[in-house]
Design an enzyme around this catalytic site. Structure first.
Site, PDB file in Angstrom:
ATOM      1  N   HIS A  28       8.189  -7.694  -3.523  1.00 50.81           N
ATOM      2  CA  HIS A  28       6.894  -8.018  -4.148  1.00 50.81           C
ATOM      3  C   HIS A  28       6.964  -9.342  -4.922  1.00 50.81           C
ATOM      4  CE1 HIS A  28       4.623  -4.306  -3.336  1.00 50.81           C
ATOM      5  NE2 HIS A  28       5.831  -3.784  -3.215  1.00 50.81           N
ATOM      6  N   LYS A  40      -9.333 -10.831 -17.413  1.00 51.92           N
ATOM      7  CA  LYS A  40      -9.376 -10.956 -18.877  1.00 51.92           C
ATOM      8  C   LYS A  40      -8.757 -12.276 -19.387  1.00 51.92           C
ATOM      9  CE  LYS A  40     -10.123  -8.636 -22.777  1.00 51.92           C
ATOM     10  NZ  LYS A  40     -11.340  -7.868 -23.039  1.00 51.92           N
ATOM     11  N   CYS A  70       5.141  -6.301   1.647  1.00 48.13           N
ATOM     12  CA  CYS A  70       5.512  -4.885   1.692  1.00 48.13           C
ATOM     13  C   CYS A  70       4.763  -4.159   2.815  1.00 48.13           C
ATOM     14  CB  CYS A  70       5.294  -4.252   0.321  1.00 48.13           C
ATOM     15  SG  CYS A  70       6.170  -2.706   0.139  1.00 48.13           S
ATOM     16  N   TYR A  71       3.816  -3.274   2.491  1.00 47.94           N
ATOM     17  CA  TYR A  71       3.051  -2.621   3.566  1.00 47.94           C
ATOM     18  C   TYR A  71       2.377  -3.675   4.443  1.00 47.94           C
ATOM     19  CZ  TYR A  71      -0.091   0.635   5.930  1.00 47.94           C
ATOM     20  OH  TYR A  71      -0.746   1.364   6.884  1.00 47.94           O
ATOM     21  N   GLU A  80       4.557 -10.841  -6.223  1.00 43.64           N
ATOM     22  CA  GLU A  80       3.500 -10.916  -7.236  1.00 43.64           C
ATOM     23  C   GLU A  80       3.910 -10.361  -8.598  1.00 43.64           C
ATOM     24  OE1 GLU A  80       3.805  -8.903  -4.734  1.00 43.64           O
ATOM     25  OE2 GLU A  80       2.553  -7.112  -4.785  1.00 43.64           O
ATOM     26  N   ASP A  91     -15.223 -10.498 -24.404  1.00 47.62           N
ATOM     27  CA  ASP A  91     -16.060 -10.628 -23.205  1.00 47.62           C
ATOM     28  C   ASP A  91     -17.522 -10.910 -23.550  1.00 47.62           C
ATOM     29  OD1 ASP A  91     -13.694  -9.896 -22.133  1.00 47.62           O
ATOM     30  OD2 ASP A  91     -14.274  -7.822 -21.727  1.00 47.62           O
ATOM     31  N   GLY A 101       0.841  -1.204   0.000  1.00 53.24           N
ATOM     32  CA  GLY A 101       0.000   0.000   0.000  1.00 53.24           C
ATOM     33  C   GLY A 101       0.868   1.243   0.000  1.00 53.24           C
TER      34      GLY A 101
END
Ligand code: XMP
Length: 524
Positions: free
Chosen positions: A180, A380, A90-91, A182, A238, A63
Site C-alpha cells: 500500500h 478536512k 493490492c486488490y 498510500e 468547516d 478491497g
C-alpha cells in the site's frame, strides 16, 4: 457517485474504489501532490463516464474481497483498452492481473504490516526514489497474491510473501503493487504515487488552494446570482471557512446565523461574534437560546434523547432566524468530501446508527431552500489550507473539531448549569496546557468530560465529595478511527493538579486510553 464539475480542474486522476479501508488515503496523497482526483465505486463506473471525466490516469484501489471468489468485483470491462495509464494497488493489482490473463492464488504466506521489497528491475515509477538491488520498506496487508504475470509484464520488486510485489508493463503504462503506497508506513509511497501521476500520466500539479478559491468564488457567483444566502455558523472550521468564502463571493447577500445554545466552551460565542461581525463585517444573527436549550434538557439523561432534543431546537431556532432574514433562496453548508463519497459497502444494508449527528438536515425542504456546498470536494486538511488561502486567523483554522451538541455530550447523564460551568473551567485549563506544551496541532481533538460520579477526597484537613473528571485526547485523520494521545505522565500530573486545585467541584482526574473503535471520540 460524487461527480463534480470536471471541467473546473485541469488534470484529473480517477480512483476506482473496491472498498478498501484506506481508499481515501490514495485520494489524499494524490491531492497533496497537486492533482485533483475523485473516488468512484467500481460498480458505478462506465467507460462513458470515464470519458466524460477525462482523467489522465486511473488508480485501482485495494478491497476486502478475493479475486478467486466467483462473484468478486472486477474493473469495468474495457478500461485496459482505453490507452490510459493504470496503477493497481493490492486488490487492484490482483484485478488487473486476473483481467489481463495472469493468475492470482490464495497464499499460505500472508503478509500484514511491515515488509521489505527487493528491487529487481527499474521502471518509471522508481525515478529518483528506488534503485535496483535496494531493499525498501513497505506496508502490506494481503492473503492472496499474484502467481503468474499477464503477457508483457515484468517483475520490478519481490518480497518474502509476494514474488510479484511490484510489477509493470511500461509499454502500456500499467503498474501494480501488492503493498500500500498510500499509507504513511510505506515511507516512499507518496513519491511512487507522484511519479505515477506526474511522470507517467503527465499531470502538472495545478490543484492549488488559491486556484480552487478563485474558481469556487466564480462558481458561487454564478449559482447564487443576486439572491440571498443564509449560513449556520457553529464556530467550527468547516462552517467558518464556508461563510468567509461565501462572503468573499457575494458580500452582504450572505447572512450568518449563530445559535448560542449555552453549551459552548468558555469564550467561544464571543470569539465567533467578534470574528464574523466585527472583523469580517458579515451580517450576523446572534441568537441567545441558552434558557430554551437548558430548560428543555432539564432531567434528560439519555444521550440519544439529548442529541435529538438539541437537534430539534436548533432547527426550530434556525428556521425562525432564517425567516427573519426574509427571502433567502439558499442555505450554505460546510459539507466535506468524506461525507459525499459513497464508499463501497459489502455488508449490503445501511450502516448502523451509532449516534445521531445533528445538523440542519430537513430545513432545506421545509423552507424550500437550495443548497450551496462549496467544500464538497475537499478533505478536512484541505479546508484548513483554503482557510489559509482566505487569510483567516491561524488559530481559527487550526481549531479542533467541536460537536454540534456541544458540552451536552461531554456531561454524561443529566445536565445542569453548575456542571456546565465546572466543565468549562476544567476544559479551559486542559487546552491551555496543551497549547503551552506545543501539542495542540498534533492532537486531533482534546477535551474534558465531567463524569456523573462523585468520589471522596481529602483537601487540606477536609474531606471532599466532588465530581470525577476525565481527560480525552486523540489522534486521527478523519475522526472515523482514532488512537488516544500518549501524553507523558508529567504533563498529565500537571493538568490534573491544576484542575483539582483551580476548579471547585472536581476532586479526581482520570485519563481515557480507549481508541476508536471500540470507543467513540465523544463519551455520548
Ligand atoms: P464520535 O464520538 O462519533 O465523533 O467518535 C467523531 C467526530 O464527530 C464529532 N461529533 C459530532 N459533530 N455533531 C457534530 O457536528 C454531532 O452530533 C457530533 N457527534 C460527534 C466528534 O466531536 C468527533 O470529532
Amino acid at each position: 457517485m460524487t461527480q463534480i464539475d470536471p471541467l473546473l480542474h485541469h488534470d484529473r486522476i480517477l480512483i476506482i474504489d473496491f472498498g478498501s479501508q484506506v481508499t481515501q488515503l490514495i485520494a489524499r496523497r494524490v491531492r497533496e501532490s497537486g492533482v485533483y482526483c475523485e473516488i468512484w465505486p467500481f460498480n458505478q463506473v462506465t467507460l462513458d463516464k470515464i470519458n466524460a471525466f477525462a482523467p489522465k490516469g486511473l488508480i485501482l484501489s485495494g478491497g476486502p474481497r478475493s479475486v478467486t471468489e466467483a462473484d468478486s468485483p472486477r474493473a469495468p470491462e474495457g478500461i485496459f483498452e482505453m490507452g490510459l495509464p493504470i496503477f493497481g494497488i493490492c486488490y487492484g493489482q490482483q484485478v488487473m492481473v486476473e483481467q489481463l490473463g495472469g493468475k492470482v492464488e490464495g497464499s499460505e504466506h500472508k503478509e500484514f504490516g511491515r515488509a521489505f521489497v527487493t528491487v529487481q528491475n527499474d521502471c518509471s515509477l522508481l525515478d529518483g526514489i528506488w534503485s535496483v538491488k535496494a531493499q525498501e520498506e513497505v506496508w502490506m496487508s494481503h492473503g492472496d497474491r499474484v502467481a503468474q504475470l499477464p503477457k508483457n509484464f515484468q517483475v520490478i520488486g519481490v518480497s518474502d510473501g509476494a514474488p510479484y510485489a511490484f510489477i509493470a508493463d511500461e509499454t502500456r503504462h500499467f503498474y501494480a503493487v501488492q503493498f500500500h503506497p498510500e499509507v504513511v508506513h510505506t515511507p516512499h509511497g507518496s513519491a511512487l504515487l507522484k511519479n505515477f501521476t506526474h511522470k507517467v500520466c503527465g499531470c502538472s500539479g495545478d490543484w492549488t488552494m488559491s486556484a480552487f478559491k478563485e474558481e469556487t468564488i466564480a462558481k458561487i457567483r454564478e449559482q447564487v446570482g443576486d439572491q440571498k444566502v443564509i449560513c449556520g455558523l457553529s464556530g467550527g472550521v468547516d462552517s467558518s471557512v464556508t461563510a468567509v468564502l461565501l462572503h468573499e463571493a457575494i458580500g452582504d447577500q450572505l447572512t450568518c446565523i449563530y445559535v448560542d445554545t449555552g453549551l459552548m466552551r468558555a469564550g467561544e460565542s464571543e470569539q465567533v461574534v467578534s470574528l464574523f461581525k466585527n472583523h469580517y463585517h458579515i451580517p450576523l444573527i446572534h441568537e441567545q437560546a441558552e434558557d430554551l436549550f437548558l430548560g428543555e434538557l432539564e432531567g434528560v439523561s439519555d444521550p440519544e434523547i439529548k442529541r435529538k432534543t438539541i437537534g430539534r431546537l436548533f432547527i426550530e431556532i434556525f428556521d425562525k432566524c432564517a425567516k427573519d432574514v426574509g427571502d433567502a433562496a439558499f442555505l450554505a453548508q460546510g459539507t466535506l468530501y468524506p461525507d459525499v463519497i459513497e464508499s463501497v459497502s459489502f455488508t449490503g444494508g445501511p450502516s448502523v446508527t451509532i449516534k445521531s449527528h445533528h445538523n440542519v438536515g430537513g430545513l432545506p425542504e421545509r423552507m424550500n431552500l437550495k443548497l450551496v456546498e462549496p467544500l464538497r470536494e475537499l478533505f478536512k486538511d484541505e479546508v484548513r489550507d483554503l482557510g489559509q488561502a482566505l487569510d483567516m486567523p491561524e488559530d481559527f483554522i487550526r481549531r479542533h473539531p467541536f460537536p454540534g451538541p456541544g458540552l451536552a455530550i461531554r456531561i454524561p447523564g443529566e445536565i445542569t448549569r453548575d456542571k456546565i460551568e465546572i466543565l468549562r473551567k476544567a476544559d479551559t485549563i486542559y487546552l491551555e496546557e496543551i497549547q503551552k506544551a506545543g501539542l495542540y496541532d498534533v492532537i486531533w481533538q482534546a477535551f474534558a468530560v465531567l463524569l456523573p460520579v462523585k468520589t471522596v477526597g481529602v483537601m487540606g484537613d477536609n474531606r471532599t465529595y466532588d465530581y470525577a473528571c476525565a481527560l480525552r485526547a486523540v489522534t486521527s485523520t478523519d475522526g472515523m478511527t482514532a488512537d488516544y494521545y500518549h501524553f507523558d505522565h508529567e504533563f498529565l500530573s500537571r493538568v490534573s493538579n491544576r484542575i483539582i486545585n483551580e476548579v471547585r467541584g472536581i476532586n479526581r482526574m482520570v485519563y481515557d486510553i480507549t481508541s476508536k473503535p471500540p470507543g467513540t471520540i465523544e463519551w455520548e
